[in-house]
Design an enzyme around this catalytic site. Structure first.
Site, PDB file in Angstrom:
ATOM      1  N   ASP A  12       0.866  -1.156   0.000  1.00 35.73           N
ATOM      2  CA  ASP A  12       0.000   0.000   0.000  1.00 35.73           C
ATOM      3  C   ASP A  12       0.916   1.224   0.000  1.00 35.73           C
ATOM      4  O   ASP A  12       2.082   1.124   0.342  1.00 35.73           O
ATOM      5  CB  ASP A  12      -0.845  -0.071   1.273  1.00 35.73           C
ATOM      6  CG  ASP A  12      -1.699   1.146   1.435  1.00 35.73           C
ATOM      7  OD1 ASP A  12      -2.255   1.592   0.421  1.00 35.73           O
ATOM      8  OD2 ASP A  12      -1.805   1.640   2.566  1.00 35.73           O
ATOM      9  N   LYS A  57     -15.441  19.343  -0.674  1.00 35.88           N
ATOM     10  CA  LYS A  57     -13.996  19.133  -0.668  1.00 35.88           C
ATOM     11  C   LYS A  57     -13.750  17.728  -1.202  1.00 35.88           C
ATOM     12  O   LYS A  57     -14.439  16.785  -0.805  1.00 35.88           O
ATOM     13  CB  LYS A  57     -13.496  19.230   0.766  1.00 35.88           C
ATOM     14  CG  LYS A  57     -12.033  19.011   0.965  1.00 35.88           C
ATOM     15  CD  LYS A  57     -11.703  19.106   2.440  1.00 35.88           C
ATOM     16  CE  LYS A  57     -12.028  17.811   3.140  1.00 35.88           C
ATOM     17  NZ  LYS A  57     -11.717  17.810   4.570  1.00 35.88           N
ATOM     18  N   ASP A 103      -1.545  -0.877   5.870  1.00 37.03           N
ATOM     19  CA  ASP A 103      -1.811  -0.431   7.234  1.00 37.03           C
ATOM     20  C   ASP A 103      -3.276  -0.132   7.490  1.00 37.03           C
ATOM     21  O   ASP A 103      -3.677   0.013   8.629  1.00 37.03           O
ATOM     22  CB  ASP A 103      -1.002   0.813   7.553  1.00 37.03           C
ATOM     23  CG  ASP A 103      -1.514   2.025   6.816  1.00 37.03           C
ATOM     24  OD1 ASP A 103      -1.914   1.863   5.649  1.00 37.03           O
ATOM     25  OD2 ASP A 103      -1.549   3.107   7.404  1.00 37.03           O
ATOM     26  N   THR A 153      -2.378   1.424  -4.786  1.00 38.63           N
ATOM     27  CA  THR A 153      -2.859   2.542  -3.999  1.00 38.63           C
ATOM     28  C   THR A 153      -4.172   3.057  -4.556  1.00 38.63           C
ATOM     29  O   THR A 153      -4.499   2.844  -5.723  1.00 38.63           O
ATOM     30  CB  THR A 153      -1.816   3.673  -3.976  1.00 38.63           C
ATOM     31  OG1 THR A 153      -2.372   4.769  -3.293  1.00 38.63           O
ATOM     32  CG2 THR A 153      -1.427   4.091  -5.369  1.00 38.63           C
ATOM     33  N   ASP A 167      -6.699  -2.259   3.172  1.00 30.31           N
ATOM     34  CA  ASP A 167      -5.708  -3.248   2.751  1.00 30.31           C
ATOM     35  C   ASP A 167      -6.027  -4.645   3.270  1.00 30.31           C
ATOM     36  O   ASP A 167      -5.354  -5.595   2.924  1.00 30.31           O
ATOM     37  CB  ASP A 167      -4.319  -2.845   3.260  1.00 30.31           C
ATOM     38  CG  ASP A 167      -3.952  -1.455   2.813  1.00 30.31           C
ATOM     39  OD1 ASP A 167      -4.160  -1.156   1.635  1.00 30.31           O
ATOM     40  OD2 ASP A 167      -3.474  -0.666   3.645  1.00 30.31           O
TER      41      ASP A 167
END
EC number: 7.6.2.1
Lengths: 1174, 325
Positions: free
Chosen positions: A414, A576, A825, A687, A829
Site C-alpha cells: 500500500d 472538498k 496499514d 494505492t 488493505d
C-alpha cells in the site's frame, strides 16, 4: 409533513415483505404496540450469552479427539496404532502409541487450556452486571440475562453489553461519544446520535413510558452498516417513523466516553451482535514448505507401501518351499496353520507396514510445530524491529508462515501509511491561482510565530480577499474533525502553535492536517456545539455556523460536503474532494490555473484536494432536505439511493482553490525497496491515490528509476486506442527487449538492461479482468501477466480495496504460482492482506485493523527488510533442513530394517529393540535438529542485511526441490546400506568375538541378532548426529550441549537399559548387549569406520559443490583470508560503479535522497569492508 | 499467541526511550540469545579445511587396516587358546516366530513362569499337559551333536584333546540372566512338574553332570539361546586351553573328529561345520575390517589429492572467470 412519503415507503416495504422477511421487529421495553398496527411475526432471539469457547466440559474429549484425528497425519498414526493392537505385529503398540499419545495429549491440554481461558473470559463477560429498566426502575442483572427489547442504561467508560439503539443520553444534544478500539482498533472518539423523538427521555420513568417498536435488518457482520426504522407511538397521533442508521447504533464492545450515561434498547444480543459475528476466524494459510512436506510425505507413503508389498510378495515366494515356511525347528501353532492364506498375506502386509511405519515419523510434526511456535519468538524479540516512537514491536499472529517469509517473490504494498508516513503536513494552498505557503520548518515542527502567509503570486485584490476568507472558512467547516478538550485522549495530536491545547481528532489524517494548516493561516476551528460550528477568525472574533447537513465522505465519490447556515442566514454548501471528482462538477472559478497547480503538486508527491462551494437559496435547501430525508428512511438500497442523492446535490459548484498536503516517505522506505528488488522480489505498489501522486512516490522511493521506461495502461490511453491494441503494443515492447537479450536471472537488474515500469489504474484493470462476451478473458489476463512479469516495478493506482485483492489473486494464481506478500496499514488493505500468501500489517495510524487481520504486524515499512531478508531467510533454511533431515534420518533408520528382512526370511523380525525404536525419534536424535532449526545462521545477520541478493539463493523453494530431496533420500539410502552391510560383513565372515586375551578368558563370546542391531543403531545415531553437526554453521554453546549431550545420552541410556534386568519387562533381550559390544575391539573399529564412510560422500559433495559451483551464499561464507588475498573482486567494482551512477543521476526533484551510498553494496567478505559487524 | 515480554529493559547506547511509559515495557530484551547474537563458532567446510582431514584419515586408516589385516591373517597359527565352533547354515535363528519363542522369566528362574510359560512359546509351551522347561522353539531346537577331537599320534592310539565346556557364554548371561529355579535339593526336584522339550533326548536337568553347568545355566544351552543375527552362523562350542608356553596348543599332526550325529539339517537344506580358530586382539579372523580400513584410507587419501588438484585449478580459473562477468 413528510408522513406521506414515509407511508409510501412503508407500503413499499410491506409489499416487498414476501421476498424480504429478514427483518426483525423489537418492542421497546417489551410493550406491545397499540392494536391496529401491522401484526408482526414474533421471533425468538438468543440470550445475551457470548460463547467463544469451542468445547463444553462434557464434549471436550470426544470433540477434541475428533478434531485432532481429522488431521491426516494423526489419523495415519492412529491407524498404525490400531493395526498394532489388533494383529500380531513385530513391534509393540507402545512404539507408536506412546508418541501419538504424547502428541495428542499435549495438543489436547493446550487446546483445553485455551478453551478454559475462553470459558473464563466468557463467564466474566456474561456475568458482568448490566443496568436495565424494569417497570420504571433501575435493575442490576447479569449480562447474559439481557433480552432483545430490554432498555439498558450504560454509564461512562462502560462497555456496551449488546448492540443497542441509542435512545437518549445525558447530554442535552442527544449525542454520545464512543471509542471502538476493541472492535476495529480506532481509538478516536466517534459521535453517535440518539433518536430524535426519544432523546428527551432522561429519567428511568420517562424512558419506561416510551412506546415504540424498532424494525431493523437481521444481524450482519459489517460494523459500519445498519438500516432500521423506529416507530414511536403517541397516544393520539399516528406513529412517528424515524430512520435508523449506523450513527444510532451502539455496538457491543465499544466504550462510552465523555457521556455520563445513555439509554438504549437492545436489538442484537449474544452471538448475534456485530462483534460476535466478526469473530469468525480467518481461513488457514499454508506455507509452501508445508505443501512440499505433504508431497514428500506422500512419496514416503508410496515408498512405505511398496516396501511392504515387495516384502509380502517375496515372503510368499520364499516360503513356497515348505521347509522354509515351517522347518522342524520352528513350527507354527495350529491356529496359525489354519488361517486363510489371503488373510495371512494381508496381515503380513499390515505387519510390514507397521514395521516400516517409522519412515513417516510422528515426531516430525511435533518438531515442526515446536520450531514454528518457538521460532516465532525471535521475531517478537527482535530489537531492530522495535519502533521507539510508537513503542510497538513486531507481532506474530500466526507462526505457520515463518518460512514463507523467505520465499516471497512479489510484494504488494500500500502507499499511504505504508510507504509514506501518513503524517500529513499542510504544505500550501492555492486560491484562485494564488499560492499561500504557511511558514513551515522541516520535520513537521512549526515555529510558534508562524501565522504569516507567503504570497508567491501577486497580492490579491479586494474581491479575491473575500474569496480567500471563504476558502479558509470552507476548510474550517468542511470536515468531520472533532475537538477534544479533555486530557485523556488516546493518541493525541496536539495542535501546534496555539496557546491553548486543543486537540483535533479525525479518522482521516488529511483533515487534521488541513484544519491545523488553516489554523496557522488565521482561522481556528473551535468546536461543534449544539449543531453550531464555531470558528475563531483572524480578527479573534468568533463566527458561528449552523451545521445543517453532512454529506459524508466515501471512497467512491471521493469527496465530502457540508451544508451550513451562517450567522447572517446564508446557506452554503462546501465541498472538498479529489480533483477528478470536483472538476467535473465545477461551473465557475479559475479552473485552469488551479488544475495546473494541482497537477504540479501531484507530480511532487503531494496529496491534493480541491475545495468548491455553492450558495443555496432556502428553497433549494428545502428540496435537498426532503431528498436526504427520503433516502435516509429507505430500508433497501439506502447506500445507493444516498449516493444518487449526493450526486444530485453536489453539482454546479464554484471552485475556490486547492490544498496540498505532504505525506512524507517513511524512513528508509527507498532503501528497503531497493533491497527487496535486489533480493529478486518484485515490488508492486497498489494505492487508491491518483496516478501522478503515486508515481511521484514511486520515484521517491526508488521503485522507478530515471532509467526506467514507464509503460502506461490507463483509462486515458485506453480511450485513445482499444484495450486490445494497447496490450499488444506493450507486450511487443517488453518482449522484444527480453527476446534480444538473454535474460540472466541473477543480473536481472544490471545497468545495461532496460527495465520497465508499468502503471495501471483501477478502471483499466477491471477491463482486463472483466470476462469478455465470448468468454476468452484469459487472453488479456495472460497478456497482462506477461507484461507484468517483464516489468521490474508495477504501480497500480486508483484501486478499490477489492481490486487490490483481485490483483494479488491474479498473480497468486498465475502459472508460476509465486509466493505473494501484501503489506498495508489500513482497513482498505485487509482484503489483500487476507488474500496474499503472507499478509503483513503495518501498525499504523489508520487503526489496527490491518494489523489484526495480518499474519505478522510490524511497526514500520523498513522492518520488512529484516523480516524477509533475515528472518525469512533463516526460517526457510532452518525448516527446510529440518524437513529434509527428518526424512533422511528415518530412511537411515528404517532401510536397514527393510534389508534385514532379506536375511530373516521376511519374518518381520525387527533389527532394533522396542525401546530404541521408540526413542530414536523422540530422544536420541530429536533435540539437535530442533535446536538447529531454532539457532542456525548459515551466514551472519549483518551479511544477510548487507547483501540482499543472497535471498535469491533460496527463491522458489530451492532447498526443497526434488533434486535436493532425492539427494537427501539417496544419502539416507547410502548410509543405511553402509550401516547394514558394514555390520553384515562384520558378522558374516566370522563371529565377532570378544577380546579373548587381554580380558579374562571367560568373555570371548558370540554376538547375536540384538548385538547386530545394536551395532547398526550405534553407527546410525552417531552418523546421523554428526551429519547434522557437519551442517551446522553456527555453533553456540547450546548446539554443543545438545549435539554432544544427545550422543552422551544415547550411550548412558544404552548402558542403563542393558545394565539392569528390568523387572517390568517380560524379555531381557538387551541385557548386557551394549556393554558386551563396547568391550569388543572390532566393534569400536567398525563404528569408527562406518561413521566415516557414512559421512564421507556428504562432505565430498559439500566441498566439491562449494569449490566448483558455489552459490552466492557460499561465496559470502568463505573465510576472509582467501577473499582478502584475492584483493578487490572485479565484480564488486562494477557493482559499485553502477550504483554510484544510479545515485548521481537521480532526479533532484524527488525529495531527499535516502540512505548513505553503498550501504548495501559490498558483497565481499565481512571483514574486508568498513562495516565490519561487531 | 501469548506474548512474553519482560519489563526488564537493557538499553545499551540505544536512543532514549519514546515518550510514554508503555513503550518501555514492550521493548524486547537486548540479550544475545533473544537477538540471535550468541557467540558462536562458525566453521565452514571448504576444500582448505577438509583437505588435511582427508589426508589424516588416509594416514590413520591405512596403517590400522594393515595392522588388522596382518593380525587377522596370522590367526591361522594354532597357538594360544583355540576356540572350537560349530557352524550351521540356512538355519533361520533370526526368524521372528523363532526369536520371540522363549520366556526370559522362566530362564531367569521365576517359579511361576516355570510352570506357566509365556504364550510366546507356543507351540512349544506345553506337552501332554505339562509345561515345557525350557519352553519355546529356540530351546527345543538346541544343537545336540557331540564333537570330540582326537590327536592321532604316530605310534599310539588317538589321544583325546581336552575340550573345556565352561567359559564359553557371557559371564552376565551365565550368572545373572539365566538361573535355575529355586527350591529343592536336587536340580530334578526344582524342575518338578515340567517336561522336557519335545525334541530333546534328556530333560534340562540332565544336560551335564557338573551341577554348575546344568539346567538353565548350561553354557551350551546359553550359547544356543543367544539367537544369531544371520541364517549362516557359528557358535562357540568348546575351548582348548593352552597347557604351557612351550608346546603349541594343537601341535601339527593328524586329528580325528568324532561326531555323534543327532541334529538333522538336511530337511531345510542346511550345512554343518566345525571351525577351529584362535583369537587375536581384535577378535577372530576377519579380513573384512582390515580390507575396509585399507580401502577407505586409500580412497580418502586419493580424494585428498583430487581435491588438492581441484582446489589449485579452481583458484587459477576462478579469477579469470570473475573478470569476464
Amino acid at each position: 409533513m413528510d408522513c406521506s412519503l414515509v407511508r409510501t415507503l412503508v407500503h413499499r416495504y410491506c409489499a416487498g415483505e414476501e421476498n424480504w422477511v429478514d427483518s426483525r421487529t423489537i418492542y421497546v421495553g417489551h410493550r406491545e404496540p397499540p392494536p391496529g398496527t401491522e401484526a408482526y411475526i414474533p421471533q425468538r432471539y438468543p440470550d445475551n450469552r457470548i460463547v467463544s469457547a469451542k468445547y463444553t466440559f462434557w464434549n471436550f474429549i470426544p470433540k477434541n479427539l475428533f478434531e485432532q484425528f481429522r488431521r491426516i497425519a494423526n489419523f495415519y498414526f492412529l491407524i498404525i496404532f490400531l493395526v498394532q493392537l489388533i494383529i500380531d505385529t513385530p513391534t509393540s503398540p507402545v512404539t507408536s502409541g506412546l508418541p501419538l499419545f504424547f502428541v495428542i495429549t499435549v495438543t489436547a491440554i493446550k487446546q483445553g487450556y485455551e478453551d478454559w481461558l475462553r470459558h473464563k473470559a466468557d463467564n466474566a463477560m456474561n456475568q458482568c452486571p448490566v443496568h436495565f429498566i424494569q417497570h420504571g426502575k433501575l435493575v442490576r442483572k447479569q449480562s447474559r440475562k439481557l433480552r432483545v427489547g430490554d432498555i439498558v442504561m450504560v454509564k461512562e467508560n462502560e462497555i456496551f453489553p449488546c448492540d443497542l439503539i441509542f435512545l437518549s443520553s445525558s447530554r442535552g444534544d442527544g449525542t454520545c461519544h464512543v471509542t471502538t478500539a476493541s472492535l476495529d482498533g480506532e481509538s478516536s472518539h466517534k459521535t453517535h446520535y440518539a433518536v430524535q423523538d426519544t432523546k428527551g427521555f432522561h429519567t428511568e420513568e420517562e424512558i419506561d413510558g416510551l412506546h415504540a417498536t424498532v424494525e431493523c435488518e437481521q444481524p450482519q457482520p459489517d460494523l459500519y452498516k445498519f438500516v432500521g426504522r423506529i416507530n414511536v407511538y403517541n397516544d393520539l397521533n399516528d406513529p412517528v417513523v424515524r430512520p435508523l442508521g449506523s450513527e444510532n447504533l451502539l455496538l457491543r464492545g465499544a466504550t462510552l466516553k465523555n457521556t455520563e450515561k445513555i439509554f438504549g434498547v437492545a436489538i442484537y444480543t449474544g452471538m448475534e451482535t456485530k462483534m460476535a459475528l466478526n469473530y469468525q476466524s480467518k481461513s488457514q494459510k499454508r506455507s509452501a514448505v508445508e505443501k512440499s512436506m505433504n508431497v514428500f510425505l506422500i512419496v514416503y507413503l508410496c515408498i512405505l507401501i511398496s516396501k511392504a508389498l515387495i516384502n509380502t510378495v517375496l515372503k510368499y515366494v520364499w516360503q513356497s518351499e515348505p521347509f522354509r515356511d515351517e522347518p522342524w525347528y520352528n513350527q507354527k501353532t495350529e491356529a496359525e496353520r489354519q488361517r486363510n492364506l489371503f488373510l495371512r498375506a494381508f496381515t503380513d502386509f499390515l505387519a510390514f507396514m507397521v514395521l516400516f511405519n517409522y519412515i513417516i515419523p510422528v515426531s516430525m510434526y511435533v518438531t515442526v510445530e515446536m520450531q514454528k511456535f518457538l521460532g516465532s519468538y525471535f521475531i517478537t524479540w527482535d530489537e531492530d524491529m522495535f519502533d521507539e516512537d510508537t513503542g510497538e514491536g513486531p507481532l506474530v499472529n500466526t507462526s505457520d508462515l515463518n518460512e514463507e517469509l523467505g520465499q516471497v517473490e512479489y510484494v504488494f504494498t500500500d502507499k499511504t501509511g505504508t510507504l509514506t508516513e501518513n503524517n500529513m503536513e499542510f504544505k500550501e494552498c492555492c486560491i484562485e491561482g494564488h499560492v499561500y505557503v504557511p511558514h513551515v520548518v522541516c520535520n513537521g515542527q512549526v515555529l510558534p510565530d508562524s501565522s504569516g502567509i507567503d504570497m508567491i503570486d501577486s497580492s490579491p485584490g479586494v474581491s479575491s480577499r473575500e474569496r480567500e476568507e471563504l476558502f479558509f472558512r470552507a476548510l474550517c467547516l468542511c470536515h468531520t474533525v472533532q475537538v477534544k478538550d479533555d486530557d485523556d485522549v488516546d493518541g493525541p495530536r496536539m495542535s501546534p502553535g496555539s496557546g491553548k491545547s486543543c486537540v483535533y481528532i479525525s479518522s482521516s489524517p488529511d483533515e487534521v492536517a488541513l484544519v491545523e494548516g488553516v489554523q496557522r493561516l488565521g482561522f481556528t476551528y473551535l468546536r461543534l456545539k449544539d449543531s453550531y460550528m464555531e470558528i475563531l477568525n483572524r480578527d479573534s472574533g468568533i463566527e458561528r455556523f449552523e451545521l445543517l447537513e453532512i454529506l459524508s465522505f466515501d471512497s467512491v465519490r471521493r469527496r465530502m460536503s457540508v451544508i451550513v447556515k451562517s450567522a447572517t442566514g446564508e446557506i452554503y454548501l462546501f465541498c472538498k474532494g479529489a480533483d477528478s471528482s470536483i472538476f467535473p462538477r465545477v461551473i465557475e472559478g479559475k479552473v485552469d490555473q488551479i488544475r495546473s497547480r494541482v497537477e504540479r503538486n501531484a507530480v511532487e508527491g503531494l496529496r491534493t484536494l480541491c475545495v468548491a462551494y455553492k450558495r443555496l437559496i432556502p428553497e433549494e435547501y428545502e428540496g435537498i432536505c426532503k431528498l436526504l430525508q427520503a433516502t435516509k428512511v429507505a430500508l433497501q438500497d439506502r447506500e445507493k439511493k444516498l449516493a444518487e442523492a449526493y450526486e444530485q446535490i453536489e453539482k454546479d459548484l464554484i471552485l475556490l482553490g486547492a490544498t496540498a498536503v505532504e505525506d512524507r516517505l517513511q524512513e528508509k522506505a527507498a532503501d528497503t525497496i531497493e533491497a527487496l528488488q535486489k533480493a529478486g522480489i518484485k515490488v508492486w505498489v497498489l494505492t487508491g491515490d491518483k496516478m501522478e501522486t503515486a508515481a511521484a512516490t514511486c520515484y521517491a522511493c526508488k521503485l522507478f528509476r530515471r532509467s526506467t521506461q514507464l509503460l502506461e495502461l490507463t483509462t486515458k490511453k485506453i480511450e485513445e486506442q482499444s484495450l486490445h491494441d494497447v496490450l499488444f503494443e506493450l507486450s511487443k515492447t517488453v518482449l522484444r527487449c527480453s527476446g534480444s537479450l538473454a535474460r540472466d536471472n541473477f543480473s536481472g537488474l544490471s545497468a545495461d538492461m532496460q527495465d520497465y515500469g508499468l502503471i495501471i489504474d483501477g478502471a483499466a484493470l477491471s477491463l482486463i479482468m472483466k470476462p469478455r462476451e465470448d468468454g476468452s478473458s484469459s487472453n488479456y489476463r495472460e497478456l497482462f501477466l506477461d507484461i507484468c512479469r517483464n516489468c521490474s516495478a508495477v504501480l497500480c493506482c486508483r484501486m478499490a480495496p477489492l481490486q487490490k485483492a483481485q490483483i494479488v489473486k491474479l498473480i497468486k494464481l498465475s502459472k508460476e504460482h509465486p509466493i505473494t506478500l501484501a503489506i498495508g496499514d489500513g482497513a482498505n488493505d485487509v482484503s489483500m492482506i487476507l488474500e496474499a500468501h503472507v499478509g503483513i500489517g503495518v501498525i499504523g495510524k489508520e487503526g489496527r485493523q490491518a494489523a489484526r487481520n495480518s499474519d505478522y504486524a510490524i511497526p514500520k515499512f523498513k522492518h520488512l527488510k529484516k523480516m524477509l531478508l533475515v528472518h525469512g531467510h533463516f526460517y526457510y533454511i532452518r525448516i527446510s533442513e529440518l524437513v529434509q533431515y527428518f526424512f533422511y534420518k528415518n530412511v537411515c533408520f528404517i532401510f536397514p530394517q527393510f534389508l534385514y528382512q532379506f536375511f530373516c526370511g521376511f519374518s518381520q523380525q525387527t533389527l532394533y529393540d522396542t525401546a530404541y525404536l521408540t526413542l530414536y525419534n523422540i530422544s536420541f536424535t530429536s533435540l539437535p535438529i530442533l535446536l538447529y532449526s531454532l539457532m542456525e545462521q548459515h551466514v551472519s545477520i549483518d551479511t544477510l542485511k548487507r547483501d540482499p541478493s543472497l535471498y535469491r539463493d533460496i527463491a522458489k523453494n530451492a532447498l526443497l526441490r526434488w533434486r535436493v530431496f532425492i539427494y537427501w533420500t539417496f544419502l539416507g539410502l547410502f548410509d543405511a546400506l553402509v550401516f547394514f552391510f558394514g555390520a553384515y560383513f562384520m558378522f558374516e565372515n566370522t563371529t565377532v568375538t570378544n577380546n579373548g586375551q587381554i580380558m579374562t578368558t571367560s568373555t570371548h563370546m558370540i554376538f547375536g541378532n540384538w548385538t547386530f542391531g545394536m551395532l547398526v543403531f550405534t553407527v546410525m545415531v552417531f552418523t546421523v548426529t554428526l551429519k547434522l553437526a557437519l551442517d551446522t554453521h553456527y555453533w553456540t554453546w547450546i548446539n554443543h550441549f545438545v549435539i554432544w549431550g544427545s550422543l552422551l545420552f544415547y550411550i548412558v541410556f544404552s548402558l542403563l537399559w542393558g545394565g539392569i534386568i528390568w523387572p517390568f519387562l517380560n524379555y531381557q533381550r538387551m541385557y548386557y548387549v551394549f556393554i558386551q559390544m563396547l568391550s569388543s575391539g572390532p566393534a569400536w573399529l567398525a563404528v569408527v569406520l562406518l561413521v566415516t564412510v557414512g559421512l564421507l560422500p556428504d562432505v565430498l559433495k559439500k566441498v566439491l559443490c562449494r569449490q566448483l559451483w558455489p552459490t552466492a551464499t557460499e561465496r559470502v561464507q568463505s573465510p576472509c583470508p582467501t577473499a582478502a588475498r584475492r584483493g578487490p573482486h572485479p565484480q564488486e567494482v562494477a557493482f559499485t560503479f553502477w550504483n554510484s551512477e544510479e545515485y548521481a543521476t537521480l532526479p533532484p526533484t524527488l525529495g531527499p535522497a535516502q540512505g548513505p551510498l553503498g550501504s548495501s553494496l559490498s558483497r565481499g567478505c565481512p571483514g574486508s569492508g568498513p562495516e565490519m559487524p561487531v | 499467541m501469548a506474548m512474553n515480554y519482560n519489563s526488564k529493559d537493557e538499553v545499551d547506547g540505544g536512543p532514549p526511550c519514546a515518550p510514554g511509559g508503555t513503550a518501555k515495557s514492550r521493548r524486547p530484551d537486548n540479550t544475545a540469545f533473544k537477538q540471535q547474537r550468541l557467540p558462536a563458532w562458525q566453521p565452514i567446510l571448504t576444500a582448505g579445511t577438509v583437505l588435511p582431514t582427508f589426508f589424516i584419515i588416509g594416514l590413520i586408516f591405512i596403517p590400522i587396516g594393515i595392522g588388522i589385516f596382518v593380525t587377522s591373517n596370522n590367526i591361522r597359527e594354532i597357538e594360544g587358546n583355540v576356540f572350537m565352533y560349530y557352524g550351521l547354515s540356512n538355519f533361520y535363528q533370526n526368524h521372528r516366530r523363532y526369536v520371540k519363542s522363549r520366556d526370559d522369566s522362566q530362564l531367569n528362574g521365576d517359579s511361576s513362569a516355570l510352570l506357566n510359560p509365556s504364550k510366546e512359546c507356543e507351540p512349544y509351551r506345553r506337552n501332554e499337559d505339562k509345561p515345557i522347561a525350557p519352553c519355546g522353539a529356540i530351546a527345543n531346537s538346541m544343537f545336540n551333536d557331540t564333537l570330540e577331537l582326537f590327536l592321532i599320534g604316530n605310534d599310539s592310539s588317538p589321544t583325546p584333546i581336552t575340550l573345556k565346556k565352561k567359559g564359553i557364554a557371557w559371564w552376565t548371561d551365565k550368572n545373572v540372566k539365566f538361573r535355575n529355579p529355586p527350591g529343592g535339593e536336587t536340580l530334578e526336584e526344582r524342575f518338578k512338574g515340567t517336561t522336557k522339550p519335545v525334541n530333546w533326548l534328556n530333560p534340562v536337568y540332565m544336560l551335564d553332570s557338573d551341577p554348575d553347568n546344568n539346567g538353565f545355566i548350561n553354557e551350551d544351552f546359553i550359547v544356543w539361546m543367544r539367537t544369531a543375527a544371520l541364517p549362516t552362523f557359528r557358535k562357540l562350542y568348546r575351548l582348548i586351553e593352552r597347557k604351557s608356553d612351550l608346546h603349541p596348543t594343537l601341535p601339527a599332526g593328524r586329528y580325528y573328529l568324532n561326531i555323534t550325529y543327532n541334529y538333522p539339517v538336511h530337511s531345510f537344506d542346511g550345512r554343518k561345520r566345525m571351525i577351529l580358530s584362535t583369537i587375536s586382539w581384535m577378535g577372530g579372523k576377519n579380513p573384512f575390517l582390515g580390507i575396509a580400513y585399507i580401502a577407505i584410507g586409500s580412497i580418502s587419501f586419493l580424494l585428498g589429492v583430487v581435491l588438492l588438484v581441484i582446489n589449485h585449478k579452481y583458484r587459477n580459473s576462478s579469477n579469470t572467470a570473475d573478470i569476464t562477468i
